[in-house]
Structure formats: C-alpha cells, structure tokens
Design an enzyme around this catalytic site. Structure first.
Site, PDB file in Angstrom:
ATOM      1  N   SER A  15       0.783  -1.316  -0.084  1.00  0.00           N
ATOM      2  CA  SER A  15      -0.033   0.072  -0.026  1.00  0.00           C
ATOM      3  C   SER A  15       0.965   1.270  -0.031  1.00  0.00           C
ATOM      4  O   SER A  15       0.558   2.118  -0.839  1.00  0.00           O
ATOM      5  CB  SER A  15      -0.963   0.044   1.226  1.00  0.00           C
ATOM      6  OG  SER A  15      -1.937  -1.202   1.070  1.00  0.00           O
ATOM      7  N   ILE A 180      -5.188  -9.498  14.953  1.00  0.00           N
ATOM      8  CA  ILE A 180      -5.114 -10.798  14.129  1.00  0.00           C
ATOM      9  C   ILE A 180      -5.618 -11.843  14.809  1.00  0.00           C
ATOM     10  O   ILE A 180      -6.605 -12.797  14.374  1.00  0.00           O
ATOM     11  CB  ILE A 180      -3.661 -11.172  13.732  1.00  0.00           C
ATOM     12  CG1 ILE A 180      -3.406  -9.921  12.935  1.00  0.00           C
ATOM     13  CG2 ILE A 180      -3.891 -12.476  12.945  1.00  0.00           C
ATOM     14  CD1 ILE A 180      -1.855 -10.009  12.228  1.00  0.00           C
ATOM     15  N   THR A 312      -2.681  -0.103   7.189  1.00  0.00           N
ATOM     16  CA  THR A 312      -2.748   0.313   5.898  1.00  0.00           C
ATOM     17  C   THR A 312      -2.967   1.862   5.625  1.00  0.00           C
ATOM     18  O   THR A 312      -2.046   2.342   4.824  1.00  0.00           O
ATOM     19  CB  THR A 312      -3.677  -0.697   4.969  1.00  0.00           C
ATOM     20  OG1 THR A 312      -3.662  -1.898   5.588  1.00  0.00           O
ATOM     21  CG2 THR A 312      -3.851  -0.367   3.695  1.00  0.00           C
ATOM     22  N   ALA A 342      -9.943  -0.022  13.526  1.00  0.00           N
ATOM     23  CA  ALA A 342     -11.057  -1.038  13.516  1.00  0.00           C
ATOM     24  C   ALA A 342     -10.558  -2.399  13.910  1.00  0.00           C
ATOM     25  O   ALA A 342      -9.646  -2.745  13.409  1.00  0.00           O
ATOM     26  CB  ALA A 342     -12.112  -1.011  12.369  1.00  0.00           C
ATOM     27  N   HIS A 437     -33.213   8.274  13.974  1.00  0.00           N
ATOM     28  CA  HIS A 437     -33.794   7.290  14.672  1.00  0.00           C
ATOM     29  C   HIS A 437     -34.634   6.464  13.523  1.00  0.00           C
ATOM     30  O   HIS A 437     -35.135   6.833  12.670  1.00  0.00           O
ATOM     31  CB  HIS A 437     -34.930   7.805  15.788  1.00  0.00           C
ATOM     32  CG  HIS A 437     -35.667   6.687  16.432  1.00  0.00           C
ATOM     33  ND1 HIS A 437     -35.009   6.148  17.458  1.00  0.00           N
ATOM     34  CD2 HIS A 437     -36.861   6.349  16.734  1.00  0.00           C
ATOM     35  CE1 HIS A 437     -36.043   5.347  18.117  1.00  0.00           C
ATOM     36  NE2 HIS A 437     -37.028   5.588  17.328  1.00  0.00           N
TER      37      HIS A 437
END
Length: 456
Positions: A15, A180, A312, A342, A437
């Site tokens: 990357s 991982i 990345t 994340a 909502h």
C-alpha cells in the site's frame, strides 16, 4: 541528464510503496518499483481484504439463526470452505491486477523480483542488474513472528497460511491477543470450528479502552470461544492426525491447527540496509524522521517496516507525503493524532482518540459517557448480544477526546466520528446534533448524563 537511471527506486509494492510510486510519477519522477511476491502488499494479498471477506462469510451462521425471529424458515445450510477460498482468491487476483495496472498507468516501471540495496544510490535486482537511483524508498512491510525457540514451531501456521488451508480443522488454537488473533478466532468460530484463544497477557487487545477489552471477552465467550489468559505455548507436538499444544501453565490442548498470532516484525532482513549504513532499532525497524527519511539522506522508508503506526491507511498516507515532499515541492509530515482503528472481531470494534486511562493521565478532569444496550435487531432475533458505546470527554473544555464502540457497524460509525474529533468537536456539539432514529448510532448524541466524572 541525471546521473542516475531512475529518480526513485521503491522496494516493496504494498500500500505505501505503490502510493509513493504513483504520486512520485505524477510529479514527473522516473520511478521503478520492485516486488518479489505480489503487488498489493499484506493488506490486499494476505491481510485486511481477504480477512474481511472471511469475516463476512463467518457471519452467515448467526444470520440464518437470527432469521427465525423475523418469520423466516431457513432450511438446511451447508458451508464449503474450498468454494470460499476459491472465491477469495479470484477477488485477490482481480485486485492484484488492478494494482499493477494503476502503477504502470502512472508511468512507474514494475520489476517483479527481489531487490537489495548495494549503496546509498544503488539497488541490485535478483536477475543481477544494478540500478542507480537518486532516491531509494523501502516499503517492505512486516511479517508474522513465531518464536524460533518454541519447540514444534514448524507445526504451527501464521495468518499467511490461514488464508490457504486445504480444509477447515475441527478444532483450532489461536495464540495471541491482538487484532489478528481475535479476528481469526471469530472467523473460525463462526465457521463452526471449536476455537480457543491462548494469550499470555491478562486481557485481549492491549492498548484499547478497558471497557471494550472486557466487553469483547464477555461477548466472544458467549459465542463459544474459549479464552485462556496468563498462559503461553511451551511445545507443539504431533499426535496422530492432530496437534497437541502444551502450555507453560500445564494445559494440553488438542487441535487440528495451531495458529500463532503473537505479532509481526518489520521485514528488513536481507535488504542490504547495512550496505548503505541505514540505522535500525532494536526490533529491526528502520529509523526515520518526521518526513520518513533515514539517517542516509537518499534513503527513505514508509509503512510497517518503520514500526510507527502499523495500519494500511497510515502507510498510504506516509507514501503520499513522502512523494509530495521529495518530488512535489511540498514539505508534508504525517499527523498521527486521532487515527481511527477497527478490529473486525465478532462483535466488531471501532475506536478513535484517547482511552479513558490515557485521558486520565493527561487531563485533570475527565467525564465518561457510557451506553450498554441490546441492539434493536436482537429484540426479535433473541440473540444474547449487547452493544457498548463510550465517549471520553475533557471535563474542563468539554472537547470529546475519544470514542469507543463495540457492536455491529462500529467501524463505519467510528470513521465518521473521527472527522468530528479531528475538528475538535465538543460534547455540546454532539448534544446539539439531531438523533437519527432508529439507529444504534443515535446513542452517540443522546447520552446526556456522565456515567462517571474523574477529578484530580
């Protein structure tokens, strides 16, 4: 006429390297890129992308179960590992080809072979050619680490091999407690494999907010994953058709596979860095300054090989900043504050900014807003799964310092919250934002009273 054959030689087409090569070429540089494996790097070829495809696959068993609560009758279901891997490989082949096309369209020349540094301005290709370059960029990423002193280590697999297993084992032990490890534990468990996590630490996901760490363990144990903490492998043995993992704590765990996910090391071995006098730290990472420059003025490095922030998007940003700085006439240093993260565990995690502990160490007043609830979907599915949302706020200025979410969609939410935090949003800004909502995300703008106030 330049004294060098190319202006930039990039070692590694992951990357960071690909982005650097493309942007440098767009600035008019003559670029050559060498890659000994496949173009796209760890993320595209045997990391983030194939992993998330496997995460998607592993969710369907629960989706089929949940459907009954919404009136669906789902008949017999069967899973075919070989078909999944074949489909995954087709997509990786497509991405690999796309990366090659984009790199070559930019004007960069790709050399599909290993390259070794021979001096500050010289690189030797595997076919024997010597290429001279005004600037050399090292972007070779990282590689899985398996302790060479572990007896039976050759019987274990890393995340690399996990993507190419010929068959799914009935049982697996995943050693480690980071990104991982928890992601692959969720994948295997979701695909019906009896899964154990073995980790020497006292909790999963070191460095994340403590509430997220505790909640994740609670939720994955509900799903049937066995979590063994405070222990580590002592030996791996072959026993008939299976393996036996013996631990330092005296456990013996039988499994079809043992996956070691105890970290990655910078991929710097055999690159010839010593030929140019490039400095490395104790972990083997290339030492660079704020502009990714090494102690050798003509040699730079970006991405995981520098062991700064091993993500990345960070490698991509570093590669772009490098190219703009060296070839685009703009002096750009990457800002590492407020990087969203994340973890595609099950349930997944999204996190940006300071944890509660980090905020307490830096600020005299900290307010915590916390919501722990059952997602709307599971009011009908009946699944015993909860969601956690947490805001960390400076008690004096009311600026939001951190946001931490566990549950479905948390990564997508966190990417957007990261923009608000980067702009310096306050709790009042969150409160003034109208709720959408019915969504889980509305909790982020409807938490009015602090769960806890810290003052010192």
């Amino acid at each position: 006429m330049s004294e060098f054959e190319v202006d930039l030689f990039v070692i590694g087409a992951g990357s960071g390297g690909v982005r650097a090569g493309r942007i440098a070429a767009s600035h008019g540089a003559r670029v050559m890129v060498a890659e000994e494996y496949r173009v796209g790097g760890t993320c595209v070829i045997r990391g983030c992308v194939p992993k998330k495809l496997l995460v998607y696959a592993s969710h369907f068993a629960e989706d089929f179960e949940d459907a009954a609560g919404f009136g669906w009758s789902v008949g017999e279901t069967r899973f075919d590992w070989a078909r999944l891997i074949e489909a995954k490989d087709r997509e990786i082949d497509r991405l690999n080809a796309a990366y090659i096309r984009n790199l070559e369209r930019s004007g960069a020349k790709l050399e599909p072979m290993r390259a070794v540094i021979e001096g500050p301005h010289a690189v030797r290709l595997a076919d024997g050619r010597l290429v001279t370059a005004g600037t050399i960029l090292v972007a070779t990423g990282g590689a899985p680490y398996i302790d060479p002193a572990l007896p039976g280590r050759e019987l274990a697999i890393s995340s690399n091999e996990a993507f190419h297993l010929q068959r799914l084992p009935e049982r697996i032990v995943v050693v480690g407690g980071g990104f991982i490890a928890v992601e692959f534990a969720g994948i295997f468990n979701g695909l019906g494999v009896e899964t154990t996590i073995l980790h020497r630490g006292d909790g999963l996901l070191r460095g994340f907010d403590e509430d997220l760490r505790h909640k994740l363990r609670e939720e994955i144990e509900k799903k049937g994953i066995r979590v063994v903490l405070g222990d580590q492998p002592a030996e791996i043995l072959k026993a008939d058709e299976e393996l036996v993992l013996r631990t330092a704590g005296g456990l013996e765990i039988e499994a079809g596979e043992v996956m070691i996910a105890t970290g990655r090391l910078p991929n710097t071995a055999g690159l010839g860095l010593e030929n140019a006098g490039v400095a490395r730290d104790g972990a083997g990472a290339i030492v660079v300054d704020a502009y990714s420059r090494t102690n050798v003025p003509s040699i730079y490095a970006v991405g995981d090989v520098t062991n700064r922030v091993n993500l990345t998007p960070v490698a991509i940003r570093e590669g772009h900043a490098f190219a703009d700085t060296v070839f685009g006439g703009k002096k750009i240093a990457v800002d590492y504050a407020g990087i969203p993260k994340a973890v595609f565990s099950q349930p997944e995690i999204g996190s940006v900014g300071l944890t509660e502990a980090e905020a307490l160490a830096e600020f005299p007043a900290v307010d915590i807003y916390r919501a722990d609830f059952k997602p709307m979907k599971h009011t009908l599915s009946g699944r015993d799964e909860r969601m956690l949302m947490k805001l960390v706020v400076d008690g004096t200025s009311q600026r939001v310092l951190g946001c931490h979410i566990l549950g479905a969609g948390s990564a997508e939410m966190t990417q957007l919250v990261a923009i608000a935090l980067k702009m310096g949003a306050t709790k009042e800004d969150f409160d003034a934002t109208m709720a959408l909502h019915p969504t889980a995300a509305e909790e982020l703008v409807t938490m009015r009273q602090p769960s806890m106030r810290h003052r010192r």
